[in-house]
Write a protein that holds these residues in place. Sequence first.
Motif, PDB file in Angstrom:
ATOM      1  N   UNK A 131       0.830  -1.206   0.000  1.00 38.38           N
ATOM      2  CA  UNK A 131       0.000   0.000   0.000  1.00 38.38           C
ATOM      3  C   UNK A 131       0.870   1.263   0.000  1.00 38.38           C
ATOM      4  N   UNK A 132       2.005   1.212   0.698  1.00 32.87           N
ATOM      5  CA  UNK A 132       2.911   2.366   0.714  1.00 32.87           C
ATOM      6  C   UNK A 132       3.464   2.633  -0.683  1.00 32.87           C
ATOM      7  N   UNK A 133       3.920   1.586  -1.373  1.00 30.36           N
ATOM      8  CA  UNK A 133       4.491   1.755  -2.711  1.00 30.36           C
ATOM      9  C   UNK A 133       3.425   2.171  -3.710  1.00 30.36           C
ATOM     10  N   UNK A 134       2.250   1.562  -3.640  1.00 33.67           N
ATOM     11  CA  UNK A 134       1.167   1.929  -4.567  1.00 33.67           C
ATOM     12  C   UNK A 134       0.768   3.384  -4.398  1.00 33.67           C
ATOM     13  N   UNK A 135       0.729   3.861  -3.167  1.00 26.75           N
ATOM     14  CA  UNK A 135       0.350   5.251  -2.905  1.00 26.75           C
ATOM     15  C   UNK A 135       1.394   6.214  -3.467  1.00 26.75           C
ATOM     16  N   UNK A 136       2.659   5.880  -3.352  1.00 28.64           N
ATOM     17  CA  UNK A 136       3.737   6.693  -3.922  1.00 28.64           C
ATOM     18  C   UNK A 136       3.638   6.709  -5.448  1.00 28.64           C
ATOM     19  N   UNK A 137       3.454   5.540  -6.038  1.00 32.89           N
ATOM     20  CA  UNK A 137       3.382   5.434  -7.487  1.00 32.89           C
ATOM     21  C   UNK A 137       2.192   6.216  -8.044  1.00 32.89           C
ATOM     22  N   UNK A 138       1.084   6.184  -7.330  1.00 29.18           N
ATOM     23  CA  UNK A 138      -0.107   6.901  -7.788  1.00 29.18           C
ATOM     24  C   UNK A 138       0.151   8.397  -7.900  1.00 29.18           C
ATOM     25  N   UNK A 306      10.740   6.063 -13.494  1.00 29.79           N
ATOM     26  CA  UNK A 306      11.016   6.211 -12.066  1.00 29.79           C
ATOM     27  C   UNK A 306      11.586   4.903 -11.529  1.00 29.79           C
ATOM     28  N   UNK A 307      12.506   5.037 -10.582  1.00 30.20           N
ATOM     29  CA  UNK A 307      13.147   3.847 -10.046  1.00 30.20           C
ATOM     30  C   UNK A 307      13.227   3.849  -8.553  1.00 30.20           C
ATOM     31  N   UNK A 308      14.416   4.139  -8.026  1.00 30.25           N
ATOM     32  CA  UNK A 308      14.708   3.985  -6.601  1.00 30.25           C
ATOM     33  C   UNK A 308      13.683   4.660  -5.698  1.00 30.25           C
ATOM     34  N   UNK A 309      13.452   5.942  -5.909  1.00 27.15           N
ATOM     35  CA  UNK A 309      12.631   6.719  -4.972  1.00 27.15           C
ATOM     36  C   UNK A 309      11.203   6.206  -4.895  1.00 27.15           C
ATOM     37  N   UNK A 310      10.731   5.618  -5.987  1.00 28.78           N
ATOM     38  CA  UNK A 310       9.353   5.104  -6.006  1.00 28.78           C
ATOM     39  C   UNK A 310       9.304   3.648  -5.563  1.00 28.78           C
ATOM     40  N   UNK A 311      10.255   2.848  -6.022  1.00 26.90           N
ATOM     41  CA  UNK A 311      10.247   1.419  -5.685  1.00 26.90           C
ATOM     42  C   UNK A 311      10.378   1.139  -4.206  1.00 26.90           C
ATOM     43  N   UNK A 312      11.010   2.075  -3.458  1.00 26.46           N
ATOM     44  CA  UNK A 312      11.123   1.908  -2.007  1.00 26.46           C
ATOM     45  C   UNK A 312      10.271   2.940  -1.261  1.00 26.46           C
ATOM     46  N   UNK A 313       9.480   3.709  -2.002  1.00 20.54           N
ATOM     47  CA  UNK A 313       8.687   4.803  -1.407  1.00 20.54           C
ATOM     48  C   UNK A 313       9.565   5.603  -0.451  1.00 20.54           C
ATOM     49  N   UNK A 314      10.626   6.195  -1.016  1.00 20.57           N
ATOM     50  CA  UNK A 314      11.734   6.712  -0.215  1.00 20.57           C
ATOM     51  C   UNK A 314      11.329   7.740   0.834  1.00 20.57           C
TER      52      UNK A 314
END
Length: 444
Positions: A131-138, A306-314
């Motif tokens: 849910x954290x990663x999906x929210x960042x990606x959205x 997008x890579x690092x910052x989104x994949x780990x919801x930095x």
Amino acid sequence: MSNAQVTDLYEVTMALSYLREGMTEPATFSLFVRKPPPERGFLVAAGLEPALDHLAGMRVDESDVAAFANVLKRPNAELEPLLDLRFTGEVRAVPEGRIFLPGEPLLEVTAPLPEAQFVESYLLNQVCHQSAVASKAARCVLAAAGRPVVDFSLRRTHGVSAGAQAARLGAVVGFAGTSNVAAAHAYGLRAIGTMAHSYVEAFGDEAAAFRAFARAHPGPVTFLVDTYDTARGVAVATQVLRELGLQEGCAVRLDSGDLGALAVTARRILDGAGLTGVRIAASGGLDEYGIERLVESGAPIDVFAVGTLVGVSADAPYLDAAYKLVAYDGRPMMKLSTGKATAPGAKQVFRGPGLVDTIALLDELAPPGTAPLLRRVMTDGKRTSPPGTLSEARAAFEADLAQLPPTVRRIHSPQMPAAAVSERLARLTTDVRRRIEERMRATQ
């Protein structure tokens, strides 16, 4: 290793104690987020499908009992009450892709107490991370304002499974593709990729590298143009594209420097050569904040990777979530800890237009103009329907997103709505709190 062993030790010891004490009446646990992460106006539900897979397949076998006994340094016989423990209960949950708010149950489990307790760690692991990663990606999709966003996160996610999850979650919220080959194959996603700087370096000459790449990949190609000097790289890419008669679907990729200014330069060079159909892709440390800055500056960038910052919801790598007992053996339960008090009883969330939510008790009727958010997804330890599809989750997300007010959707300083609490739930919370406090005073 059995999936039953993927748990915290205290789940094992509590379940064992419950079984020894004969405490096997139905219990309801509620999984919810206590408070929102910074700079979030909404959250996206994810992780339900692997959570349900775990519940449906979990069974404590002899090897699990031996493993529990080994880590506890106790004889196997003392752990044998756990043998054949499996999930036989009910789950009600927010479907994947739906938007939810803090305080609302993401899922509720009702099962014999040892079973409902034992599965806590796995459920929190799957639902919270995803849910954290999906929210960042959205938020990246919102910031891109209609331009495609693609996932390049595999090399930096916290494990291979997390990389696959990031690719899938990106697709749920609207990403156009992923560089992750395994995820693209498993989930039917579009596989997207370019080349590495090492590829250009290996040839020692940009033109030779671009020609070789095009020979190996005769379809639309994307050339990485910033290995040495970006403007020169774009000029070389332009020369090779014209030489090979390529344009439609092709792109140049910028991965460093001032992406906005370099995109302007690249667009000028491409257009000057008549390659108006060649797109510009940008990558390199981007998330929703970087994307928004580039979009608002008018940078002529067509695709964001997008890579690092989104994949780990930095900026918000976890959710402050909990899985708490709210009813046992027909009695409502609550926790009174300072800052961590919980609301008693099994619940439902009723949603009205514009993300106007009310948290209510499960047996309450839906207020006019609202619909229940949680659905029954397991009964008697079995799914009530086939697993939800990625396209269904994406459709659910898009429908909810369309309902969000602009103040909730914005990237900076969004205003997250607060769910209301029904009168019945508020009264029950007050009554249960009073009874607990009275019992505590009587035992002093």
